[in-house]
Scaffold this active site. Structure first.
Site, mmCIF file in Angstrom:
data_model
loop_
_atom_site.group_PDB
_atom_site.id
_atom_site.type_symbol
_atom_site.label_atom_id
_atom_site.label_comp_id
_atom_site.label_asym_id
_atom_site.label_seq_id
_atom_site.Cartn_x
_atom_site.Cartn_y
_atom_site.Cartn_z
ATOM 1 N N LYS A 57 -10.964 -4.396 -3.366
ATOM 2 C CA LYS A 57 -11.772 -3.171 -3.411
ATOM 3 C C LYS A 57 -10.968 -2.026 -3.986
ATOM 4 O O LYS A 57 -11.467 -1.212 -4.732
ATOM 5 C CB LYS A 57 -12.131 -2.744 -1.991
ATOM 6 N N LYS A 115 0.831 -1.211 0.000
ATOM 7 C CA LYS A 115 0.000 0.000 0.000
ATOM 8 C C LYS A 115 0.859 1.252 0.000
ATOM 9 O O LYS A 115 0.497 2.257 -0.606
ATOM 10 C CB LYS A 115 -0.972 0.000 1.190
ATOM 11 N N LYS A 172 -5.202 -10.653 -6.732
ATOM 12 C CA LYS A 172 -6.345 -10.793 -5.815
ATOM 13 C C LYS A 172 -7.468 -9.827 -6.202
ATOM 14 O O LYS A 172 -7.197 -8.689 -6.582
ATOM 15 C CB LYS A 172 -5.791 -10.486 -4.406
HETATM 16 P P1 ATP Z 1 -8.433 -3.566 0.083
HETATM 17 O O1 ATP Z 1 -8.295 -3.844 -1.362
HETATM 18 O O2 ATP Z 1 -8.893 -2.167 0.422
HETATM 19 O O3 ATP Z 1 -7.269 -4.041 0.913
HETATM 20 P P2 ATP Z 1 -9.997 -5.887 0.311
HETATM 21 O O4 ATP Z 1 -10.837 -5.968 -0.892
HETATM 22 O O5 ATP Z 1 -8.763 -6.728 0.397
HETATM 23 O O6 ATP Z 1 -9.659 -4.372 0.575
HETATM 24 P P3 ATP Z 1 -10.610 -6.132 3.120
HETATM 25 O O7 ATP Z 1 -11.600 -5.284 3.825
HETATM 26 O O8 ATP Z 1 -9.175 -5.811 3.321
HETATM 27 O O9 ATP Z 1 -10.918 -6.176 1.554
HETATM 28 O O10 ATP Z 1 -10.863 -7.649 3.485
HETATM 29 C C1 ATP Z 1 -11.962 -8.176 4.186
HETATM 30 C C2 ATP Z 1 -11.834 -9.669 4.260
HETATM 31 O O11 ATP Z 1 -11.965 -10.231 2.964
HETATM 32 C C3 ATP Z 1 -10.457 -10.119 4.789
HETATM 33 O O12 ATP Z 1 -10.635 -11.248 5.606
HETATM 34 C C4 ATP Z 1 -9.712 -10.463 3.551
HETATM 35 O O13 ATP Z 1 -8.694 -11.426 3.777
HETATM 36 C C5 ATP Z 1 -10.813 -11.041 2.682
HETATM 37 N N1 ATP Z 1 -10.512 -10.890 1.255
HETATM 38 C C6 ATP Z 1 -10.317 -9.719 0.598
HETATM 39 N N2 ATP Z 1 -10.094 -9.931 -0.710
HETATM 40 C C7 ATP Z 1 -10.127 -11.290 -0.866
HETATM 41 C C8 ATP Z 1 -9.975 -12.143 -1.998
HETATM 42 N N3 ATP Z 1 -9.738 -11.660 -3.194
HETATM 43 N N4 ATP Z 1 -10.077 -13.468 -1.813
HETATM 44 C C9 ATP Z 1 -10.323 -13.991 -0.586
HETATM 45 N N5 ATP Z 1 -10.487 -13.245 0.519
HETATM 46 C C10 ATP Z 1 -10.396 -11.908 0.391
#
Ligand code: ATP
Ligand code: LTN
Length: 348
Positions: free
Chosen positions: A213, A127, A210
């Site tokens: 968001k 990040k 991955k």
């Molecule tokens: P950002 O991109 O802002 O880091 P994010 O999409 O990774 O956000 P988070 O709020 O950080 O979302 O994650 C919430 C939960 O969803 C966490 O337990 C994270 O491990 C899980 N998660 C996020 N993206 C994935 C993914 N692509 N596959 C599986 N689990 C995920």
């Protein structure tokens, strides 16, 4: 909706081990990675564990947020969690900033965390690399230590998360062990609860990255609150591979493998059975069917979320009760911690 507020004794629970997790309020909608990777396990684990689930609004502040959007997301997160099956009568559903013990324990843990140890966290590296390290906030640097405090306050057995959180869980365990060793055994070691099959859902347009968001493009991410027909279109235009065979091969065919994972997780059909069902058929048939599965899944979820969003006072009430339950546990842990490190409480 009716609620029976659990008594303090019920909230503290008998011998049921605890489960805890959080999600950041960083987007208007959760996506399929969040749901299949983590949130669905939250719902399942409610059955056998004493659950504590929260909206990580303080974590959201580690990158710039528009205050108005953040306020709205707070409600959207709560409504989505309930719509997907988090039952406020069974789970303490709360907001991180409503339980001040999270930031209080963070300070104590920061004082036993090495600078180099925090610097090694890959999420900080990724990040902060975006804008350059000097533009990253100290909050972003300390993010995993706040996460460790979130967890350790509740002494949970399991922490259901996606694969990307494994390193933060390892740091949490290291800090717990260090504290126990330096002072007195206070924290049992929490275990990550990460599913092999859905722990890393990938971006539909870039299937080696991955689904995220903040990093995925609009067409790479299926948002739970998207118009169902928009989600269907995204599935139909997902990047697939050159072999034109519906076969799971994580490395050779990451695109179709990701879609098979999603299909299997949403329907409960084994990947091997899906491969058989689609043997000799093209990607088009498979994607068309998956698009329908996705529409059937998101439509009622979206309707229920919108219904819940119409009654903000009800959501406020759920979160207030959740915070009361959480504080009962968190304040006891914090008092023990303060005592063990030698802080003297004010006399009454
Ligand atoms: P950002 O991109 O802002 O880091 P994010 O999409 O990774 O956000 P988070 O709020 O950080 O979302 O994650 C919430 C939960 O969803 C966490 O337990 C994270 O491990 C899980 N998660 C996020 N993206 C994935 C993914 N692509 N596959 C599986 N689990 C995920
Ligand atoms: N960092 C997590 C969100 C989070 C969390 C937690 C998860 C904050 N505190 C405690 C589990 C336990 C993420 O999803 N990015």
């Amino acid at each position: 909706m009716s609620h029976q507020t659990p008594t303090a004794a019920q909230a503290a629970g008998p011998a049921r081990p605890r489960v805890l997790s959080g999600i950041q309020a960083t987007a208007d909608s959760f996506h399929f990675g969040n749901y299949l990777g983590a949130l669905r396990q939250w719902v399942d684990l409610q059955e056998d564990y004493q659950p504590f689930f929260f909206i990580a609004d303080l974590h959201a502040l580690t990158v710039p947020q528009d205050p108005k959007a953040l306020r709205e997301r707070f409600y959207r997160c709560a409504a989505q969690l309930i719509a997907m099956g988090i039952d406020p009568d069974r789970s303490a559903l709360f907001v991180q900033s409503h339980v001040p013990e999270h930031t209080q324990l963070t300070w104590v843990l920061e004082c036993i965390t090495g600078f180099g140890e925090a610097r090694r966290m890959t999420q900080f590296k990724d990040k902060s690399a975006k804008e350059g390290e000097s533009a990253a906030s100290v909050g972003l640097f300390a993010y995993p230590i706040l996460q460790a405090a979130d967890i350790l306050l509740y002494r949970p057995k399991y922490v259901p998360v996606g694969e990307d959180q494994r390193q933060h869980l390892e740091l949490t365990r290291d800090l717990a062990q260090r504290f126990n060793h330096r002072y007195k055994k206070t924290f049992p070691l929490p275990e990550p609860y990460i599913l092999k099959s859905t722990g890393r859902i990938t971006d539909l347009q870039n299937p080696t990255a991955k689904m995220s968001k903040t990093n995925s493009s609009a067409s790479g991410i299926v948002e739970m609150l998207d118009e169902p027909k928009v989600s269907a279109k995204k599935i139909r235009s997902a990047v697939t591979d050159s072999q034109a065979q519906v076969r799971y091969d994580d490395e050779g065919q990451p695109g179709i493998s990701n879609l098979l994972t999603i299909y299997s997780a949403l329907t409960g059909t084994k990947v091997a059975d899906l491969e058989q069902q689609y043997a000799g058929k093209g990607y088009g048939d498979f994607k068309g069917d998956l698009a329908e599965v996705v529409v059937d899944f998101v439509t009622p979820f979206r309707d229920r979320t919108n219904e819940l969003l119409d009654d903000r006072a009800e959501l406020d009430g759920v979160l207030r009760r959740g915070a009361e339950q959480a504080r009962e546990v968190a304040s006891r842990t914090l008092a023990e911690v303060y005592d063990r490190v030698g802080l003297v409480r004010p006399t009454l």
